[in-house]
Design a protein around this motif. Structure first.
Motif, PDB file in Angstrom:
ATOM      1  N   ARG A  19      10.036   2.105 -12.614  1.00  0.00           N
ATOM      2  CA  ARG A  19       9.854   3.558 -12.491  1.00  0.00           C
ATOM      3  C   ARG A  19      11.163   4.262 -12.162  1.00  0.00           C
ATOM      4  O   ARG A  19      11.268   5.469 -12.340  1.00  0.00           O
ATOM      5  CB  ARG A  19       8.833   3.885 -11.397  1.00  0.00           C
ATOM      6  CG  ARG A  19       7.367   3.486 -11.632  1.00  0.00           C
ATOM      7  CD  ARG A  19       6.859   3.718 -13.019  1.00  0.00           C
ATOM      8  NE  ARG A  19       5.408   3.754 -13.119  1.00  0.00           N
ATOM      9  CZ  ARG A  19       4.634   2.718 -13.378  1.00  0.00           C
ATOM     10  NH1 ARG A  19       5.158   1.523 -13.511  1.00  0.00           N
ATOM     11  NH2 ARG A  19       3.329   2.865 -13.530  1.00  0.00           N
ATOM     12  N   PHE A  20      12.135   3.503 -11.656  1.00  0.00           N
ATOM     13  CA  PHE A  20      13.420   4.109 -11.334  1.00  0.00           C
ATOM     14  C   PHE A  20      14.295   4.173 -12.584  1.00  0.00           C
ATOM     15  O   PHE A  20      14.475   3.177 -13.274  1.00  0.00           O
ATOM     16  CB  PHE A  20      14.136   3.302 -10.243  1.00  0.00           C
ATOM     17  CG  PHE A  20      13.514   3.431  -8.884  1.00  0.00           C
ATOM     18  CD1 PHE A  20      13.785   4.530  -8.083  1.00  0.00           C
ATOM     19  CD2 PHE A  20      12.643   2.466  -8.408  1.00  0.00           C
ATOM     20  CE1 PHE A  20      13.209   4.665  -6.832  1.00  0.00           C
ATOM     21  CE2 PHE A  20      12.059   2.589  -7.164  1.00  0.00           C
ATOM     22  CZ  PHE A  20      12.338   3.695  -6.369  1.00  0.00           C
ATOM     23  N   MET A  21      14.826   5.340 -12.850  1.00  0.00           N
ATOM     24  CA  MET A  21      15.702   5.515 -14.003  1.00  0.00           C
ATOM     25  C   MET A  21      16.953   4.653 -13.876  1.00  0.00           C
ATOM     26  O   MET A  21      17.375   4.004 -14.829  1.00  0.00           O
ATOM     27  CB  MET A  21      16.101   6.989 -14.124  1.00  0.00           C
ATOM     28  CG  MET A  21      16.999   7.295 -15.300  1.00  0.00           C
ATOM     29  SD  MET A  21      17.492   9.029 -15.294  1.00  0.00           S
ATOM     30  CE  MET A  21      17.868   9.267 -17.032  1.00  0.00           C
TER      31      MET A  21
ATOM     32  N   LYS B 113       0.828  -1.218   0.000  1.00  0.00           N
ATOM     33  CA  LYS B 113       0.000   0.000   0.000  1.00  0.00           C
ATOM     34  C   LYS B 113       0.855   1.257   0.000  1.00  0.00           C
ATOM     35  O   LYS B 113       0.575   2.221  -0.709  1.00  0.00           O
ATOM     36  CB  LYS B 113      -0.922   0.011   1.228  1.00  0.00           C
ATOM     37  CG  LYS B 113      -2.247  -0.692   1.020  1.00  0.00           C
ATOM     38  CD  LYS B 113      -3.165  -0.444   2.203  1.00  0.00           C
ATOM     39  CE  LYS B 113      -4.526  -1.075   1.956  1.00  0.00           C
ATOM     40  NZ  LYS B 113      -5.455  -0.840   3.085  1.00  0.00           N
ATOM     41  N   VAL B 114       1.901   1.246   0.822  1.00  0.00           N
ATOM     42  CA  VAL B 114       2.778   2.413   0.918  1.00  0.00           C
ATOM     43  C   VAL B 114       3.587   2.560  -0.373  1.00  0.00           C
ATOM     44  O   VAL B 114       3.767   3.666  -0.888  1.00  0.00           O
ATOM     45  CB  VAL B 114       3.711   2.298   2.136  1.00  0.00           C
ATOM     46  CG1 VAL B 114       4.625   3.507   2.232  1.00  0.00           C
ATOM     47  CG2 VAL B 114       2.903   2.148   3.406  1.00  0.00           C
ATOM     48  N   GLN B 115       4.072   1.437  -0.885  1.00  0.00           N
ATOM     49  CA  GLN B 115       4.832   1.478  -2.130  1.00  0.00           C
ATOM     50  C   GLN B 115       3.974   2.001  -3.278  1.00  0.00           C
ATOM     51  O   GLN B 115       4.458   2.734  -4.143  1.00  0.00           O
ATOM     52  CB  GLN B 115       5.383   0.089  -2.445  1.00  0.00           C
ATOM     53  CG  GLN B 115       6.421  -0.393  -1.451  1.00  0.00           C
ATOM     54  CD  GLN B 115       6.983  -1.753  -1.800  1.00  0.00           C
ATOM     55  OE1 GLN B 115       6.729  -2.291  -2.870  1.00  0.00           O
ATOM     56  NE2 GLN B 115       7.744  -2.334  -0.889  1.00  0.00           N
ATOM     57  N   SER B 116       2.679   1.657  -3.289  1.00  0.00           N
ATOM     58  CA  SER B 116       1.774   2.143  -4.335  1.00  0.00           C
ATOM     59  C   SER B 116       1.579   3.649  -4.235  1.00  0.00           C
ATOM     60  O   SER B 116       1.483   4.346  -5.252  1.00  0.00           O
ATOM     61  CB  SER B 116       0.416   1.436  -4.236  1.00  0.00           C
ATOM     62  OG  SER B 116       0.559   0.055  -4.456  1.00  0.00           O
TER      63      SER B 116
ATOM     64  N   ALA C  72       3.206   9.141  -6.831  1.00  0.00           N
ATOM     65  CA  ALA C  72       3.992  10.364  -6.726  1.00  0.00           C
ATOM     66  C   ALA C  72       5.133  10.372  -7.743  1.00  0.00           C
ATOM     67  O   ALA C  72       5.408  11.391  -8.386  1.00  0.00           O
ATOM     68  CB  ALA C  72       4.545  10.513  -5.311  1.00  0.00           C
ATOM     69  N   MET C  73       5.808   9.223  -7.894  1.00  0.00           N
ATOM     70  CA  MET C  73       6.938   9.130  -8.820  1.00  0.00           C
ATOM     71  C   MET C  73       6.494   9.290 -10.270  1.00  0.00           C
ATOM     72  O   MET C  73       7.133   9.997 -11.052  1.00  0.00           O
ATOM     73  CB  MET C  73       7.639   7.784  -8.645  1.00  0.00           C
ATOM     74  CG  MET C  73       8.400   7.645  -7.342  1.00  0.00           C
ATOM     75  SD  MET C  73       8.962   5.961  -7.057  1.00  0.00           S
ATOM     76  CE  MET C  73      10.001   5.686  -8.498  1.00  0.00           C
ATOM     77  N   GLN C  74       5.396   8.629 -10.619  1.00  0.00           N
ATOM     78  CA  GLN C  74       4.978   8.599 -12.021  1.00  0.00           C
ATOM     79  C   GLN C  74       4.198   9.842 -12.431  1.00  0.00           C
ATOM     80  O   GLN C  74       4.443  10.428 -13.473  1.00  0.00           O
ATOM     81  CB  GLN C  74       4.136   7.345 -12.271  1.00  0.00           C
ATOM     82  CG  GLN C  74       3.726   7.165 -13.727  1.00  0.00           C
ATOM     83  CD  GLN C  74       4.905   6.929 -14.646  1.00  0.00           C
ATOM     84  OE1 GLN C  74       5.979   6.527 -14.209  1.00  0.00           O
ATOM     85  NE2 GLN C  74       4.718   7.167 -15.939  1.00  0.00           N
TER      86      GLN C  74
ATOM     87  N   VAL D 234      12.854  11.230  -6.360  1.00  0.00           N
ATOM     88  CA  VAL D 234      12.845  10.207  -5.316  1.00  0.00           C
ATOM     89  C   VAL D 234      14.148   9.419  -5.379  1.00  0.00           C
ATOM     90  O   VAL D 234      14.519   8.897  -6.438  1.00  0.00           O
ATOM     91  CB  VAL D 234      11.649   9.242  -5.477  1.00  0.00           C
ATOM     92  CG1 VAL D 234      11.781   8.060  -4.507  1.00  0.00           C
ATOM     93  CG2 VAL D 234      10.340   9.978  -5.226  1.00  0.00           C
ATOM     94  N   LEU D 235      14.833   9.372  -4.245  1.00  0.00           N
ATOM     95  CA  LEU D 235      16.028   8.541  -4.098  1.00  0.00           C
ATOM     96  C   LEU D 235      15.684   7.496  -3.047  1.00  0.00           C
ATOM     97  O   LEU D 235      15.513   7.819  -1.877  1.00  0.00           O
ATOM     98  CB  LEU D 235      17.224   9.385  -3.662  1.00  0.00           C
ATOM     99  CG  LEU D 235      17.601  10.518  -4.615  1.00  0.00           C
ATOM    100  CD1 LEU D 235      18.529  11.501  -3.939  1.00  0.00           C
ATOM    101  CD2 LEU D 235      18.260   9.974  -5.866  1.00  0.00           C
ATOM    102  N   ALA D 236      15.538   6.261  -3.483  1.00  0.00           N
ATOM    103  CA  ALA D 236      15.140   5.188  -2.571  1.00  0.00           C
ATOM    104  C   ALA D 236      16.332   4.287  -2.295  1.00  0.00           C
ATOM    105  O   ALA D 236      17.155   4.031  -3.178  1.00  0.00           O
ATOM    106  CB  ALA D 236      13.999   4.377  -3.183  1.00  0.00           C
ATOM    107  N   THR D 237      16.440   3.821  -1.053  1.00  0.00           N
ATOM    108  CA  THR D 237      17.529   2.910  -0.706  1.00  0.00           C
ATOM    109  C   THR D 237      16.961   1.558  -0.299  1.00  0.00           C
ATOM    110  O   THR D 237      15.851   1.459   0.227  1.00  0.00           O
ATOM    111  CB  THR D 237      18.379   3.447   0.462  1.00  0.00           C
ATOM    112  OG1 THR D 237      17.628   3.337   1.682  1.00  0.00           O
ATOM    113  CG2 THR D 237      18.773   4.892   0.233  1.00  0.00           C
ATOM    114  N   GLN D 238      17.728   0.520  -0.588  1.00  0.00           N
ATOM    115  CA  GLN D 238      17.410  -0.788  -0.032  1.00  0.00           C
ATOM    116  C   GLN D 238      18.708  -1.448   0.392  1.00  0.00           C
ATOM    117  O   GLN D 238      19.743  -1.299  -0.258  1.00  0.00           O
ATOM    118  CB  GLN D 238      16.618  -1.655  -1.004  1.00  0.00           C
ATOM    119  CG  GLN D 238      17.175  -1.817  -2.389  1.00  0.00           C
ATOM    120  CD  GLN D 238      16.266  -2.682  -3.252  1.00  0.00           C
ATOM    121  OE1 GLN D 238      15.101  -2.902  -2.958  1.00  0.00           O
ATOM    122  NE2 GLN D 238      16.816  -3.184  -4.334  1.00  0.00           N
TER     123      GLN D 238
END
Length: 317
Positions: free
Chosen positions: A163-165, A112-115, A120-122, A141-145
């Protein structure tokens, strides 16, 4: 026009951040092309420091959001709060309303949160209640894992990864850089406030200049061949690659290769793209988009092996 200024930006960031030139380079490419970036690396590699420093030098609003298993979409985008005195609801905007968002450990939150982050990203907008709000521009958006701690994580679906370049792998510093970090951090009086050098308006003008960078038809076709080699490897007689690839890269990879190569050429002080520009950004743009099968996992074949092989076999022109 801004190429010398970009060099000054890199030098100013270097007064705070030691090493991580590749990370900083990729973040700037994302800003200059509107592409989001996924960062993967062990803790303590100055991800937050680098992003915060860049936001100060470019005069952008920065927010860090720690993603956890109990995070709710409203914690990210905002919610409606009832005001008894007024007898009506008031919108409380969430931390997503900033120019640069660091989504820390993004794969620790449920779908749900990722959606919510996906919209927002798209779309560069979020919906709170019945109202849709445009996000501030530029929006990145800069996301880390974290590749080490896998317990309690929710793998990002392919649609969101796409969605991430870029997906940028961060590594440890070398000995000289580690020594410099130790010396700086051991000095309790060390504190440098980076100077602002660019504005939002400058970033939009840089985007216009990047868009004017020339890429020849030969190099455009080279990008197409690289992309199709991941989708139809047998047409190129790439038997080894065909054995391991389940799905090739999406059309977004084609677009992002073009944009990233132009941005890299511009940052290097050129108004034209070289083959080396494309080859440099291919791994970061393709590594999260090529989906390998179980046979690849059994044989310890990684996407980096496939990308290196394709780059070595596809000729230019």
């Amino acid at each position: 026009m801004y190429q010398q200024k970009i060099k000054e930006v890199l030098a100013e960031i270097g007064k705070v951040v030691v090493g991580q030139e590749s990370l900083i380079n990729r973040i700037l490419i994302g800003l200059f092309t509107g592409g989001h970036i996924l960062l993967e690396g062990v803790p303590g590699l100055a991800k937050t420091l680098s992003i915060n420093t860049i936001s100060q030098v470019l005069q952008l609003d920065f927010r860090r959001i720690q993603f956890t298993s109990d995070l709710l979409p409203s914690d990210l985008i905002g919610t409606m709060i009832y005001k008894p005195k007024v007898g009506d609801y008031e919108v409380k905007k969430g931390p997503i309303f900033a120019n640069i968002i660091l989504a820390d450990e993004v794969n620790r939150s449920p779908a749900k949160v990722q959606s919510a982050l996906l919209e927002a990203m798209q779309e560069k907008q979020v919906t709170i209640g019945d109202t849709t709000y445009k996000l501030d521009k530029p929006f990145l958006v800069l996301a880390t894992q974290n590749p080490v701690e896998q317990e309690g994580t929710y793998p990002l679906p392919e649609a969101q990864l796409d969605r991430f370049m870029m997906k940028v792998h961060l590594d440890y510093l070398n000995r000289a850089e580690e020594l410099e970090v130790m010396r700086r951090m051991a000095d309790l009086n060390f504190k440098y406030v980076p100077q602002p050098l660019l504005s939002k308006e400058d970033i939009f003008k840089i985007r216009e200049e990047v868009n004017k960078v020339n890429i020849s038809e030969t190099l455009e076709r080279y990008i197409i061949e690289l992309v199709f080699a991941t989708r139809r490897p047998m047409e190129y007689n790439f038997k080894e690659e065909a054995r391991y690839i389940q799905f090739g890269v999406s059309p977004r990879a084609t677009i992002h290769l073009n944009l990233a190569a132009k941005a890299l050429a511009y940052m290097e002080g050129r108004n034209y793209v070289l083959p080396e520009d494309i080859k440099e950004v291919v791994p970061d743009i393709m590594n999260h988009r090529i989906l390998l099968n179980y046979e690849a996992e059994a044989d310890d074949i990684r996407t980096s092996h496939i990308i290196d092989s394709i780059l070595s076999k596809i000729a230019i022109g």
